[in-house]
Scaffold this motif. Structure first.
Motif, PDB file in Angstrom:
ATOM      1  N   GLY A 299       0.795  -1.224   0.000  1.00  0.00           N
ATOM      2  CA  GLY A 299       0.000   0.000   0.000  1.00  0.00           C
ATOM      3  C   GLY A 299       0.823   1.267   0.000  1.00  0.00           C
ATOM      4  O   GLY A 299       0.267   2.367  -0.106  1.00  0.00           O
ATOM      5  N   GLY A 300       2.136   1.133   0.153  1.00  0.00           N
ATOM      6  CA  GLY A 300       3.002   2.299   0.130  1.00  0.00           C
ATOM      7  C   GLY A 300       3.122   3.013   1.452  1.00  0.00           C
ATOM      8  O   GLY A 300       3.716   4.096   1.529  1.00  0.00           O
ATOM      9  N   TRP A 301       2.602   2.429   2.521  1.00  0.00           N
ATOM     10  CA  TRP A 301       2.676   3.084   3.822  1.00  0.00           C
ATOM     11  C   TRP A 301       4.074   3.006   4.411  1.00  0.00           C
ATOM     12  O   TRP A 301       4.484   3.890   5.170  1.00  0.00           O
ATOM     13  N   ILE A 302       4.767   1.938   4.130  1.00  0.00           N
ATOM     14  CA  ILE A 302       6.145   1.763   4.584  1.00  0.00           C
ATOM     15  C   ILE A 302       6.945   1.124   3.451  1.00  0.00           C
ATOM     16  O   ILE A 302       6.373   0.591   2.485  1.00  0.00           O
ATOM     17  N   ASP A 303       8.262   1.165   3.579  1.00  0.00           N
ATOM     18  CA  ASP A 303       9.136   0.541   2.581  1.00  0.00           C
ATOM     19  C   ASP A 303       9.652  -0.818   3.037  1.00  0.00           C
ATOM     20  O   ASP A 303       9.965  -1.682   2.205  1.00  0.00           O
ATOM     21  N   ALA A 304       9.790  -0.973   4.334  1.00  0.00           N
ATOM     22  CA  ALA A 304      10.372  -2.202   4.883  1.00  0.00           C
ATOM     23  C   ALA A 304       9.761  -2.484   6.247  1.00  0.00           C
ATOM     24  O   ALA A 304       9.248  -1.577   6.919  1.00  0.00           O
ATOM     25  N   ALA A 305       9.831  -3.752   6.646  1.00  0.00           N
ATOM     26  CA  ALA A 305       9.283  -4.133   7.951  1.00  0.00           C
ATOM     27  C   ALA A 305      10.056  -5.311   8.513  1.00  0.00           C
ATOM     28  O   ALA A 305      10.517  -6.185   7.764  1.00  0.00           O
ATOM     29  N   ILE A 306      10.190  -5.319   9.822  1.00  0.00           N
ATOM     30  CA  ILE A 306      10.688  -6.486  10.545  1.00  0.00           C
ATOM     31  C   ILE A 306       9.464  -7.185  11.104  1.00  0.00           C
ATOM     32  O   ILE A 306       8.682  -6.584  11.856  1.00  0.00           O
ATOM     33  N   VAL A 307       9.281  -8.438  10.717  1.00  0.00           N
ATOM     34  CA  VAL A 307       8.027  -9.134  10.996  1.00  0.00           C
ATOM     35  C   VAL A 307       8.310 -10.516  11.574  1.00  0.00           C
ATOM     36  O   VAL A 307       9.413 -11.048  11.455  1.00  0.00           O
ATOM     37  N   GLY A 308       7.287 -11.095  12.167  1.00  0.00           N
ATOM     38  CA  GLY A 308       7.406 -12.459  12.660  1.00  0.00           C
ATOM     39  C   GLY A 308       6.605 -12.656  13.920  1.00  0.00           C
ATOM     40  O   GLY A 308       5.555 -12.027  14.119  1.00  0.00           O
ATOM     41  N   GLY A 309       7.100 -13.514  14.794  1.00  0.00           N
ATOM     42  CA  GLY A 309       6.361 -13.781  16.017  1.00  0.00           C
ATOM     43  C   GLY A 309       7.099 -14.723  16.936  1.00  0.00           C
ATOM     44  O   GLY A 309       8.129 -15.312  16.567  1.00  0.00           O
TER      45      GLY A 309
END
Length: 428
Positions: free
Chosen positions: A194-204
């Motif tokens: 959606g263009g809200w961010i460029d990168a993310a650290i994700v997981g759980g």
């Protein structure tokens, strides 16, 4: 250009962005199978189970025999940006995320902090600290630490991760039981598209091997007793003699980036994997009993999101809890979507059920499947339930040199379903 034509161009552009693949540029994990890809792969493709027997002894109660998959991990070695004491699970989250960021080459200056997000899932964050706290309060009459709330709150790991990486974009914790980390990963994918961010650290993560939590799961009668002399065979997904799951613990993290961002910082060519599709929904029928119809809707929606057909999926990484109702529902839903020709594996037999962290760890397994072009066997599956008409991978790993896309299921108490599709960047 007419206004109608301009609108069509904009709509087409938006549609492409909304379905664009997202690059996976880094992986990190702390699991019962180890902390490195070498140890993880060795266990994954050889069906080596980390499940062991554990006796739970609580004053006033009879001893409880459990099957668990624990990590070799020392939380005290992990330092936090907040300088607060860390719950075991939060420490695992930080360790996994640091490894993922290192693999991705993500560091200060490589991403605009306002365009970096944290999306993280956990079923029962802070379980260890909470269990210790209640025992101290009610059993030992000791005062509470002033940091207790900050270490057990559901977004404790998210806050620590944001501090660690200076992330000033969206920082969101997801608690959807066993689908938590899969939902977190999928929602980050949507935010990048959606263009809200460029990168993310994700997981759980989840680290629930505490007395109170283990006793609670045992009381539900969904955990498998350790077979005498062979505790590693306790969890038997899709088997005719399945008896429930083994509780596990751990964390897995991924770095996700838009293709443009990965390419701009030189990470595009080194990252062959993408997230291609995601969907989540709710059965809204029963809080514990899964509904195959809801699972079918989720899998088909993920396929539509990826812009591919069911025939393009070369492997299904099943949720596969080894419970009577859970496996029956999932076998029926997979059969409805894919027929009986798509190979199916379930990995909880070797790393246990990591609950809210399971979706992330199992996505790592799916990505390692793509990396090797090989399908992992479902450990302990010697005699599949005769009622399940599916192509289960069991015994030995299976060659899949031409594997293009894999689908990973996460189905949770409360009826939440989450499905992720990963693929090779070169094949999209």
């Amino acid at each position: 250009m007419s206004s109608g034509a301009a609108h069509s161009v904009l709509a087409a552009s938006a549609a492409r962005a909304a379905s664009a693949p997202v690059r996976v540029t880094g992986l990190g994990f702390v699991t019962p199978l180890g902390h490195t890809t070498e140890s993880f792969d060795e266990a994954l493709f050889n069906g080596r189970s980390a499940v062991r027997a554990r006796t739970l002894e609580i004053d006033g109660l009879d001893p409880i025999e459990l099957s668990v998959a624990a990590c070799e991990f020392e939380p005290a070695a992990v330092r936090s940006g907040s300088r607060l004491p860390l719950d075991r699970g939060t420490a695992m989250a930080l360790a996994a995320a640091r490894d993922a960021a290192a693999q991705a080459g993500l560091h200060a200056g490589s991403v605009d902090p306002e365009r970096l997000g944290i999306f993280w899932g956990s079923g029962l964050a802070g379980a260890g600290v909470f269990d210790d706290t209640t025992r101290a309060l009610y059993g030992e009459r000791r005062r509470m630490r002033p940091t207790t709330v900050l270490t057990v709150m559901p977004n404790a790991a998210v806050a620590e991760l944001a501090l660690q990486f200076g992330a000033q974009g969206a920082a969101i914790a997801y608690a959807c039981a066993c689908a938590s980390s899969a939902v977190a990963i999928g929602e980050a994918m949507r935010a990048i598209r959606g263009g809200w961010i460029d990168a993310a650290i994700v997981g759980g993560h989840d680290a629930m091997l505490t007395p109170g939590v283990m006793a609670s799961w045992h009381a539900m009668r969904v955990t498998a007793p350790p077979p005498p002399g062979a505790p590693g065979s306790a969890c038997r997904p899709f088997s005719g003699d399945r008896a429930g799951f083994a509780l596990g613990e751990g964390a897995a993290a991924l770095v996700l980036e838009s293709e443009a961002h990965a390419n701009a910082r030189g990470a595009g060519d080194a990252t062959p994997f993408i997230l291609a599709g995601y969907a989540t929904n709710c059965d809204a029928t029963h809080i514990t009993h899964p509904d195959p119809a809801g699972q079918v809707r989720a899998m088909r929606a993920a396929l539509r999101d990826a812009g591919i057909e069911a025939a393009h999926i070369g492997h299904v990484n099943a949720h596969g809890t080894a419970t009577a109702a859970g496996d029956a529902a999932e076998a029926a839903s997979i059969r409805e979507v894919f027929g009986n020709a798509t190979p199916v594996s379930a990995t909880k037999a070797i790393h246990g059920h990591v609950l809210g962290g399971g979706g992330a760890i199992e996505l790592v397994a799916a990505l390692r499947t793509l990396a090797h072009g090989m399908l992992p066997p479902t450990a302990n599956l010697h005699a599949p339930d005769a009622a399940f008409d599916l192509d289960f991978v069991h015994g030995d790993p299976r060659d899949a040199t031409n594997l293009r896309y894999v689908l990973s299921n996460s189905f949770a108490f409360g009826g939440t379903n989450a499905v992720l599709i990963a693929g090779r960047a070169a094949d999209r």
